[in-house]
Scaffold this active site. Structure first.
Site, PDB file in Angstrom:
ATOM      1  N   ALA A  22       0.896  -0.887   0.193  1.00  0.00           N
ATOM      2  CA  ALA A  22       0.057   0.148  -0.003  1.00  0.00           C
ATOM      3  C   ALA A  22       1.177   0.979   0.135  1.00  0.00           C
ATOM      4  CB  ALA A  22      -1.584  -0.116   1.124  1.00  0.00           C
ATOM      5  N   ARG A  25       2.273   1.395  -3.234  1.00  0.00           N
ATOM      6  CA  ARG A  25       1.602   2.697  -4.433  1.00  0.00           C
ATOM      7  C   ARG A  25       1.161   4.098  -4.484  1.00  0.00           C
ATOM      8  NH1 ARG A  25      -2.188  -3.801  -5.070  1.00  0.00           N
ATOM      9  NH2 ARG A  25      -3.550  -1.775  -7.146  1.00  0.00           N
ATOM     10  N   ILE A 127       2.089  -9.750  15.958  1.00  0.00           N
ATOM     11  CA  ILE A 127       0.566 -10.360  16.218  1.00  0.00           C
ATOM     12  C   ILE A 127       0.898 -10.796  17.863  1.00  0.00           C
ATOM     13  CG2 ILE A 127       1.511 -11.887  14.610  1.00  0.00           C
ATOM     14  CD1 ILE A 127       2.699 -14.280  16.759  1.00  0.00           C
ATOM     15  N   ASP A 128       2.157  -9.502  18.357  1.00  0.00           N
ATOM     16  CA  ASP A 128       1.892  -9.797  20.013  1.00  0.00           C
ATOM     17  C   ASP A 128       1.119  -9.141  20.523  1.00  0.00           C
ATOM     18  OD1 ASP A 128       3.684 -12.058  20.139  1.00  0.00           O
ATOM     19  OD2 ASP A 128       5.464 -11.283  21.255  1.00  0.00           O
TER      20      ASP A 128
HETATM   21  O1  F6P Z   1       7.370 -11.301  17.015  1.00  0.00           O
HETATM   22  C1  F6P Z   1       6.932 -12.069  18.592  1.00  0.00           C
HETATM   23  C2  F6P Z   1       7.107 -13.285  18.438  1.00  0.00           C
HETATM   24  O2  F6P Z   1       5.869 -14.008  16.940  1.00  0.00           O
HETATM   25  C3  F6P Z   1       6.288 -13.781  19.497  1.00  0.00           C
HETATM   26  O3  F6P Z   1       5.116 -14.098  20.054  1.00  0.00           O
HETATM   27  C4  F6P Z   1       7.439 -14.932  19.863  1.00  0.00           C
HETATM   28  O4  F6P Z   1       7.486 -14.943  21.649  1.00  0.00           O
HETATM   29  C5  F6P Z   1       8.456 -15.079  19.391  1.00  0.00           C
HETATM   30  O5  F6P Z   1       8.268 -13.622  18.220  1.00  0.00           O
HETATM   31  C6  F6P Z   1       8.918 -15.756  18.740  1.00  0.00           C
HETATM   32  O6  F6P Z   1      10.571 -15.490  17.849  1.00  0.00           O
HETATM   33  P1  F6P Z   1      11.374 -16.041  16.995  1.00  0.00           P
HETATM   34  O7  F6P Z   1      10.523 -16.612  15.398  1.00  0.00           O
HETATM   35  O8  F6P Z   1      12.721 -15.500  17.112  1.00  0.00           O
HETATM   36  O9  F6P Z   1      11.390 -17.387  17.933  1.00  0.00           O
END
Ligand code: F6P
Length: 318
Positions: A22, A25, A127-128
């Site tokens: 996005a 573009r 995602i956390d």
């Molecule tokens: O980016 C956050 C995260 O996905 C956490 O949820 C997870 O604990 C961590 O990264 C895992 O990291 P890696 O892929 O470096 O093991």
């Protein structure tokens, strides 16, 4: 023609590629150039930039991962970092930097703006969902969605062969936002998160009651609660039933982004690109009270860790 660089740092998140597409573009449509930084802040200091033409980004928004990779290397504290950045910025004639990442990334980004004076806009992507001062982070919705069909599948076998307990382990590191979101949506019988010491006996009793009611019990636990095997053993001992563990692991972090993440990616990326073209910087884009907001980066830097949703936590475990 103005040039905006786009950089991703820390763990990838579904929706990051949608934001890259996005922004690239939007910039091309506004007579500006987008450049991708390969490999996070380390790649930036090494001058690893590549052009993000509309054809280079075509369709990447549908994919997980990061088109030009990310990195967890913390290089901005190195003594020669300011000088190297100055050189890369001048050599590439950059006008602004769009940074995508989680809590750690956004804290690092503050240094670039406020100590070294470069225009930078940050987009919370993890995602956390643990970035303070924003209710949403890019990737969290997709990661929550990824877990649900897998839990649904566990329920099929769980109800076919009664008398077992299931623990589903989510990612989330040392924060329980993702586990709570998954557990609430999946209507799990219990949730365990790092922020609150798990009472394995109480969880075991609750799951045993669920077995009596409908044949199986289901709990969601964040990876960061401690030794998962010990937790499962304690739950099994308290419940008097076998516990089967499913760790979702990195399946939660990959795959296509949800519609909600693609929408947020586009809105944030276009706004971030527009701010940088207008010469603004020093902000994190946020989601507050159901709307797009902006937060000065020092406020994010100074904020305490984001609190988990206690109301949902208690509702799931009650
Ligand atoms: O980016 C956050 C995260 O996905 C956490 O949820 C997870 O604990 C961590 O990264 C895992 O990291 P890696 O892929 O470096 O093991």
């Amino acid at each position: 023609m103005k040039r905006i660089a786009i950089l991703v740092s820390g763990g990838d998140a579904p929706g990051v590629n949608a934001a890259i597409e996005a922004a690239a573009r939007w910039l091309a449509a506004h007579h500006a150039e987008a450049w991708g930084v390969r490999g996070g802040f380390a790649g930036l200091l090494a001058g690893k930039l590549e052009p993000l033409t509309p054809s280079a980004v075509a369709g990447i928004g549908a994919r997980g991962g990061v088109l030009f990779g990310t990195s967890r290397e913390r290089v901005l504290g190195e003594p020669d970092a300011p000088e190297r950045l100055h050189r890369v910025w001048a050599d590439n004639r950059l006008d602004g930097l769009l940074v995508l990442g989680g809590d750690g990334t956004i804290r690092q980004a503050t240094k670039i703006v406020y100590e070294w004076g470069y225009p930078l806009i940050a987009l919370p992507c993890t995602i956390d969902n643990d970035v303070p001062l924003t209710e949403r982070s890019l990737g969290h919705d997709s990661a929550s969605n990824r877990a649900l069909p897998l839990i649904d599948a566990i329920r099929d076998t769980a109800s076919a062969l009664p008398g077992r307990l299931f623990v589903v382990e989510t990612l989330g590191g040392s924060t329980g936002h993702l586990a709570i979101a998954v557990a609430f949506a999946a209507q799990a019988d219990a949730v365990a998160v790092p922020e609150i010491k798990a009472d394995a006996v109480a969880v075991g009793r609750k799951l045993a009651a669920a077995v009596e009611q409908r044949g199986y019990g289901l709990a969601v636990a964040c990876e960061g609660i401690g030794r998962m095997a010990d937790f499962c053993d304690a739950v099994a001992a308290a419940a008097g039933y076998r516990v089967r563990l499913t760790a979702l692991g990195h399946t939660q972090r990959g795959g296509p982004p949800s519609a909600a993440d693609r929408e947020l990616a586009r809105v944030w990326a276009e706004l971030g690109a527009a701010e940088l073209l207008a010469g603004a910087g020093g902000q994190m884009l946020a989601w507050q009270a159901g709307a797009i907001g902006t937060v000065p980066l020092p406020d994010v830097f100074a904020a305490p860790p984001k609190a988990i949703n206690r109301q949902w936590y208690e509702q799931i475990n009650e």
